[in-house]
Motif scaffolding. Structure first.
Motif, short mmCIF file in Angstrom:
data_model
loop_
_atom_site.label_atom_id
_atom_site.label_comp_id
_atom_site.label_asym_id
_atom_site.label_seq_id
_atom_site.Cartn_x
_atom_site.Cartn_y
_atom_site.Cartn_z
N LYS A 169 0.85 -1.19 0.00
CA LYS A 169 0.00 0.00 0.00
C LYS A 169 0.88 1.24 0.00
CE LYS A 169 -2.12 1.40 3.73
NZ LYS A 169 -3.05 1.52 4.88
N VAL A 170 0.43 2.25 -0.69
CA VAL A 170 1.13 3.53 -0.73
C VAL A 170 0.14 4.63 -0.36
CG1 VAL A 170 0.70 3.78 -3.22
CG2 VAL A 170 2.51 5.11 -2.13
N THR A 171 0.58 5.54 0.52
CA THR A 171 -0.27 6.63 1.02
C THR A 171 0.25 7.93 0.44
OG1 THR A 171 -0.67 5.42 3.07
CG2 THR A 171 -1.18 7.77 3.06
N PHE A 172 -0.66 8.71 -0.16
CA PHE A 172 -0.33 10.01 -0.73
C PHE A 172 -0.91 11.09 0.19
CE2 PHE A 172 -0.34 7.14 -4.31
CZ PHE A 172 0.79 7.52 -5.03
N TYR A 173 -0.03 11.95 0.71
CA TYR A 173 -0.44 13.10 1.51
C TYR A 173 -0.48 14.33 0.61
CZ TYR A 173 0.76 10.05 5.45
OH TYR A 173 0.82 9.01 6.34
N TYR A 174 -1.58 15.05 0.64
CA TYR A 174 -1.75 16.18 -0.26
C TYR A 174 -2.37 17.35 0.49
CZ TYR A 174 -6.76 15.14 -0.49
OH TYR A 174 -8.07 14.92 -0.17
N THR A 175 -2.21 18.54 -0.08
CA THR A 175 -2.83 19.76 0.42
C THR A 175 -3.64 20.38 -0.70
OG1 THR A 175 -0.87 21.06 -0.16
CG2 THR A 175 -1.00 20.22 2.10
N ALA A 176 -4.78 20.93 -0.34
CA ALA A 176 -5.67 21.56 -1.32
C ALA A 176 -6.57 22.55 -0.60
CB ALA A 176 -6.50 20.51 -2.06
N ARG A 194 0.45 0.05 -9.53
CA ARG A 194 0.12 -1.36 -9.31
C ARG A 194 0.11 -1.73 -7.83
NH1 ARG A 194 -2.17 -3.26 -13.92
NH2 ARG A 194 -0.95 -2.58 -15.75
N THR A 195 -0.55 -0.93 -7.03
CA THR A 195 -0.66 -1.21 -5.60
C THR A 195 -1.91 -0.51 -5.06
OG1 THR A 195 0.50 -1.06 -3.48
CG2 THR A 195 0.74 0.79 -4.96
N LYS A 196 -2.20 -0.76 -3.80
CA LYS A 196 -3.36 -0.13 -3.19
C LYS A 196 -3.06 1.34 -2.90
CE LYS A 196 -6.65 -0.52 0.62
NZ LYS A 196 -7.03 -1.25 1.85
N ILE A 197 -4.02 2.21 -3.19
CA ILE A 197 -3.84 3.65 -3.07
C ILE A 197 -4.65 4.17 -1.89
CG2 ILE A 197 -3.99 5.88 -4.24
CD1 ILE A 197 -2.02 3.93 -5.50
N ASP A 198 -4.01 5.02 -1.07
CA ASP A 198 -4.68 5.68 0.06
C ASP A 198 -4.37 7.16 -0.01
OD1 ASP A 198 -6.07 6.23 2.31
OD2 ASP A 198 -4.64 5.32 3.71
N MET A 199 -5.41 8.00 -0.03
CA MET A 199 -5.26 9.45 -0.12
C MET A 199 -5.61 10.07 1.23
SD MET A 199 -4.34 9.79 -3.31
CE MET A 199 -4.46 11.57 -3.50
N LYS A 200 -4.73 10.95 1.74
CA LYS A 200 -4.97 11.65 3.00
C LYS A 200 -4.67 13.13 2.82
CE LYS A 200 -4.21 7.92 6.32
NZ LYS A 200 -3.46 7.48 7.53
#
Length: 458
Positions: A169-176, A194-200
């Protein structure tokens, strides 16, 4: 590379030169494992077995921490690399706190003991190798993720990327600033990585805490070292401290107001409680005066007239309270200039110095003055010597200097140009009948042709 987790105050609790399966040697994936560390003052105290705490604090990349239960009673200390439960698969982290202080931290962060995950084992060599390979891909994945988001026209910024320990799993931290539609973005990420995506989504202050940096004070950011809670900061905090409302100076790395503005706010509020209101006006015999400035440290207030605010007059707060009490009784006080000598505002002085053209020449003004005086003195000496020579005539001891001189020359008139000696000789040979040449070619010949007249009176 050893992570050197010596935050417990005991050298026995550091990672030290241990094997990779039991420690952090040659593990370059701890990240910023020292941030927000808790100092364990009870590390050297042997607690009874009945009161032994089964929970430990595990730190992952940057400031992400969580609490896990040691169900298998694995011998752990600060700096141990462990494999913990995750969803899905497992994760790898570093133990950052053990002992009784874990319960205090869990109570502070309102973490439940029932919902805590488990610790499987100490990380073996295979777990650490997979963990290292996953961490090496994070920078390239972050750049590629930003390109994909920019291609879809989404107004967001991918701040950080974190892979799970088993790379499942890979977690993407973003600001908006606004709400983002991730339906198409997650599809692009899943097909690319090619992996599970998690957005925070995180705030701008959390972004600065994750990335870190150096503040205007020259030290590391408070949010990335020790500050855990982010209190709200508004412009009233700057007004209470008599600071200019300048966004460039008051904003931190995150673009928001600095958190350190709250540190001394209570002290300023206690000091301002003894001051009269900043909107105080005084009735004088010359006119009304208003408060234009407050100095918290000197306990003074500056007043100026409403009609002309060029001159400022400072008074102690005790004296200002007496003036206010007289105005309340209907009495007018004396003019401000009779009570206090005027002070030129510091702002006007700075403005004059900034707008002055000669502000860059102040340092060299003394040197230039001395140099000009010396030059004028030398010029005066040269002029005096020249006038003295003109009045006395040519010296007899040096006849060669008297060549090509005009006997009828007036020192007040400009000196004519001297002609070369060869030209004068030609002119003399051509005109032998002339009475007197204007310029003698040679002083000795001139004396032979025209001997000096004898003085009859001698």
């Amino acid at each position: 590379m050893s992570c050197g987790c010596k935050t417990s105050g005991d050298s026995a609790h550091s990672c030290g030169p241990k094997k990779s399966a039991n420690g952090c040697e040659n593990v370059n994936t701890c990240g910023n494992s020292y941030k927000l560390s808790v100092f364990d003052w009870l590390s050297n105290i042997n607690n009874p077995a009945s009161n032994r705490c089964d929970f430990v604090e595990v730190r992952f990349k940057n400031d992400r921490k969580s609490f896990y239960k040691n169900v298998n009673n694995v011998p752990l200390h600060i700096g141990s690399v462990v494999t913990v439960e995750s969803s899905p698969g497992h994760d790898v982290g570093v133990v950052s706190l053990t002992g009784e202080l874990v319960k205090i931290q869990m109570k502070k962060k309102k973490s439940s003991e029932e919902t805590s995950l488990k610790i499987y084992r100490l990380a073996n060599q295979k777990d650490i190798e997979v963990w290292q390979e996953a961490r090496k891909k994070e920078d390239s994945v972050k750049i590629q993720a930003r390109k994909i988001a920019h291609g879809l026209g989404l107004e967001m910024k991918v701040t950080d990327v974190e892979y799970q320990g088993d790379a499942s799993k890979v977690t993407f931290y973003y600001t908006a600033d606004n709400r983002i539609d991730f339906r198409q973005l997650i599809k692009e990420y899943a097909s690319t990585f090619r992996t599970k995506i998690d957005m925070k989504q995180i705030g701008f202050r959390q972004e600065a805490a994750k990335i870190g940096g150096i503040g205007s004070c020259g030290r590391e950011l408070c949010c990335s070292t020790w500050l855990t809670d982010f209190r709200s900061v508004n412009t009233n905090v700057a007004r209470y401290q008599q600071l200019s409302i300048n966004p460039q100076k008051l904003a931190g790395q995150c673009g928001k107001l600095k958190c350190c503005l709250n540190y001394e706010l209570d002290s300023y509020l206690d000091a301002l409680s003894n001051f009269p209101s900043s909107s105080t006006t005084l009735d004088t015999e010359k006119g009304r005066a208003f408060c234009i400035k407050i100095d918290v440290f000197k306990k003074k207030m500056w007043f100026a007239y409403v009609d002309s605010s060029v001159a400022w007059y400072d008074f102690d707060i005790d004296l200002v309270k007496q003036f206010i009490s007289k105005n309340k009784r209907g009495e007018r006080i004396l003019p401000l200039e009779d009570l206090k000598q005027p002070d030129i505002p510091l702002q006007s002085i700075d403005l004059i110095q900034e707008n002055s053209v000669d502000r860059f020449e102040k340092k060299n003004r003394g040197f230039n003055k001395n140099r000009n005086q010396n030059q004028n003195h030398s010029n005066n000496n040269n002029n005096n010597n020249q006038n003295r020579q003109n009045n006395q005539g040519p010296r007899k001891s040096k006849p060669e200097k008297s060549e090509n001189t005009n006997s009828n020359h007036n020192p007040k008139q400009p000196r004519p140009q001297q002609q070369p000696k060869v030209q004068l000789e030609k002119v003399e040979a051509a005109s032998n009948q002339e009475k007197k040449p204007q310029q003698a070619p040679n002083k000795k010949k001139f004396k032979k042709k025209f001997p000096p007249k004898k003085d009859n009176n001698a």
